[in-house]
Design a protein around this motif. Sequence first.
Motif, PDB file in Angstrom:
ATOM      1  N   LEU A 178      40.871  32.841  43.079  1.00 34.44           N
ATOM      2  CA  LEU A 178      39.594  32.520  42.448  1.00 34.44           C
ATOM      3  C   LEU A 178      38.823  33.801  42.130  1.00 34.44           C
ATOM      4  O   LEU A 178      38.214  33.922  41.062  1.00 34.44           O
ATOM      5  N   ALA A 179      38.869  34.743  43.052  1.00 34.58           N
ATOM      6  CA  ALA A 179      38.185  36.023  42.834  1.00 34.58           C
ATOM      7  C   ALA A 179      38.737  36.729  41.599  1.00 34.58           C
ATOM      8  O   ALA A 179      37.984  37.287  40.793  1.00 34.58           O
ATOM      9  N   LYS A 180      40.062  36.682  41.436  1.00 33.44           N
ATOM     10  CA  LYS A 180      40.683  37.325  40.266  1.00 33.44           C
ATOM     11  C   LYS A 180      40.283  36.608  38.977  1.00 33.44           C
ATOM     12  O   LYS A 180      40.038  37.238  37.954  1.00 33.44           O
ATOM     13  N   ILE A 181      40.203  35.286  39.040  1.00 31.34           N
ATOM     14  CA  ILE A 181      39.856  34.495  37.851  1.00 31.34           C
ATOM     15  C   ILE A 181      38.467  34.861  37.342  1.00 31.34           C
ATOM     16  O   ILE A 181      38.240  34.982  36.133  1.00 31.34           O
ATOM     17  N   VAL A 182      37.514  35.018  38.283  1.00 34.51           N
ATOM     18  CA  VAL A 182      36.125  35.283  37.864  1.00 34.51           C
ATOM     19  C   VAL A 182      35.788  36.773  37.830  1.00 34.51           C
ATOM     20  O   VAL A 182      34.682  37.154  37.433  1.00 34.51           O
ATOM     21  N   GLY A 183      36.731  37.602  38.270  1.00 34.74           N
ATOM     22  CA  GLY A 183      36.558  39.046  38.097  1.00 34.74           C
ATOM     23  C   GLY A 183      35.768  39.777  39.155  1.00 34.74           C
ATOM     24  O   GLY A 183      35.113  40.787  38.863  1.00 34.74           O
ATOM     25  N   VAL A 184      35.797  39.253  40.413  1.00 38.84           N
ATOM     26  CA  VAL A 184      35.192  40.006  41.518  1.00 38.84           C
ATOM     27  C   VAL A 184      36.194  40.050  42.666  1.00 38.84           C
ATOM     28  O   VAL A 184      37.172  39.298  42.666  1.00 38.84           O
ATOM     29  N   ASN A 185      35.965  40.926  43.656  1.00 36.13           N
ATOM     30  CA  ASN A 185      36.891  40.932  44.789  1.00 36.13           C
ATOM     31  C   ASN A 185      36.581  39.773  45.733  1.00 36.13           C
ATOM     32  O   ASN A 185      35.463  39.215  45.721  1.00 36.13           O
ATOM     33  N   ASP A 186      37.552  39.378  46.554  1.00 42.06           N
ATOM     34  CA  ASP A 186      37.417  38.166  47.365  1.00 42.06           C
ATOM     35  C   ASP A 186      36.318  38.292  48.419  1.00 42.06           C
ATOM     36  O   ASP A 186      35.617  37.315  48.721  1.00 42.06           O
ATOM     37  N   TYR A 187      36.096  39.470  48.984  1.00 37.93           N
ATOM     38  CA  TYR A 187      35.031  39.653  49.977  1.00 37.93           C
ATOM     39  C   TYR A 187      33.670  39.416  49.328  1.00 37.93           C
ATOM     40  O   TYR A 187      32.821  38.692  49.865  1.00 37.93           O
ATOM     41  N   LYS A 188      33.491  40.012  48.169  1.00 37.39           N
ATOM     42  CA  LYS A 188      32.214  39.837  47.451  1.00 37.39           C
ATOM     43  C   LYS A 188      32.011  38.370  47.066  1.00 37.39           C
ATOM     44  O   LYS A 188      30.899  37.843  47.175  1.00 37.39           O
ATOM     45  N   LEU A 189      33.081  37.698  46.635  1.00 37.88           N
ATOM     46  CA  LEU A 189      32.975  36.298  46.250  1.00 37.88           C
ATOM     47  C   LEU A 189      32.483  35.450  47.419  1.00 37.88           C
ATOM     48  O   LEU A 189      31.560  34.645  47.280  1.00 37.88           O
ATOM     49  N   LYS A 190      33.103  35.628  48.588  1.00 41.44           N
ATOM     50  CA  LYS A 190      32.725  34.831  49.757  1.00 41.44           C
ATOM     51  C   LYS A 190      31.276  35.092  50.180  1.00 41.44           C
ATOM     52  O   LYS A 190      30.517  34.163  50.454  1.00 41.44           O
ATOM     53  N   GLN A 191      30.899  36.361  50.229  1.00 42.81           N
ATOM     54  CA  GLN A 191      29.550  36.713  50.671  1.00 42.81           C
ATOM     55  C   GLN A 191      28.493  36.236  49.690  1.00 42.81           C
ATOM     56  O   GLN A 191      27.476  35.643  50.081  1.00 42.81           O
TER      57      GLN A 191
END
Length: 328
Positions: free
Chosen positions: A243-256
């Motif tokens: 999901l992070a790759k799809i929207v263009g952010v890293n996974d840590y940033k996405l979760k936070q």
Amino acid sequence: MPTEQVENSAFSTSEWTLQSQPVLESESRWSKGSDYCIALPEKLGKGASFGFNYNDDSALQINELNFNQKTKFTADSTKLCGTFFVLEGRVSITTPATGNVMIPKDHLCLFFIEQSACTFEYSAGKNKVMSFTMSHGLMSSLIAQYQSANSVSSLIEKNFICLPINAAIKSMLNQVYDCQLPAKSMKLLVQAKMMELMTELLEYNQIYHNSLATIKETDLKAIYQAAKYLETNMQSPPSIVELAKIVGVNDYKLKQQFKTVFSSAPFAYLTELRLNRAASLLARTELSIMQVAQEVGYKHAGHFAKNFKLKFGRTPKAYKTWISSKNT
């Protein structure tokens, strides 16, 4: 109160006339101190709305409603300001001028509605919603304590401001719900608490949006895109990394940042979407329990049934039977 049109795909469109009336007998303790009580028609579900009217043109409505399925009410609105607090369920508000805003569980929405038709859509299952309304002048004077004169107009022009309910506001709402005073005293205390809550809320609005201001605009767009992607791909959702790759952010940033914006982890948010969708399918289709589970992304019927019962208080099978009995 105005006449509202009820739209519900399981029922023919009918009118639900909401008029101030003597308080109905009710199991809810709100029936003692409220000025009016409006029972939900049985075909739509169970529950009632309790209203408190005050002399300064402010009003509180407490809605304890359990809908058979997703349900819409459309009403002509006067110019209104105030706040919705969604403690259970989910509410969407639509106006011709501003479009749609969705308020999920444990969120609130400051609203500034011009005179127009408004549509309120409630999720299937339990909805526990408080709405506190006041005059435009009173709201403006409260906002002015926290905003410059130019910012007051700017804030009101936003129409809807949706925020997660923080611990301080949750505590104040609990004080309202836990009030055990006699009827007249309770009504006065509730008004005082709601005014206190509004001032707390306006200060919180400043702090919260300052925290969102720390999120880059591109990242904020990515968070909203991620939420939308989960909704449209609930049958086979991506992993957090995907999901992070799809929207263009890293996974840590996405979760936070997802939790900052929605007060919920991405997959807790997805679970809420799935169960609301499942309730709607059970109510209006002939799909089997397993088919519904698969339609909303559950591979195992047992896991689906467990989560469904936690939210709606019934197993999917019992829920479907209950809905069918309401329509016969």
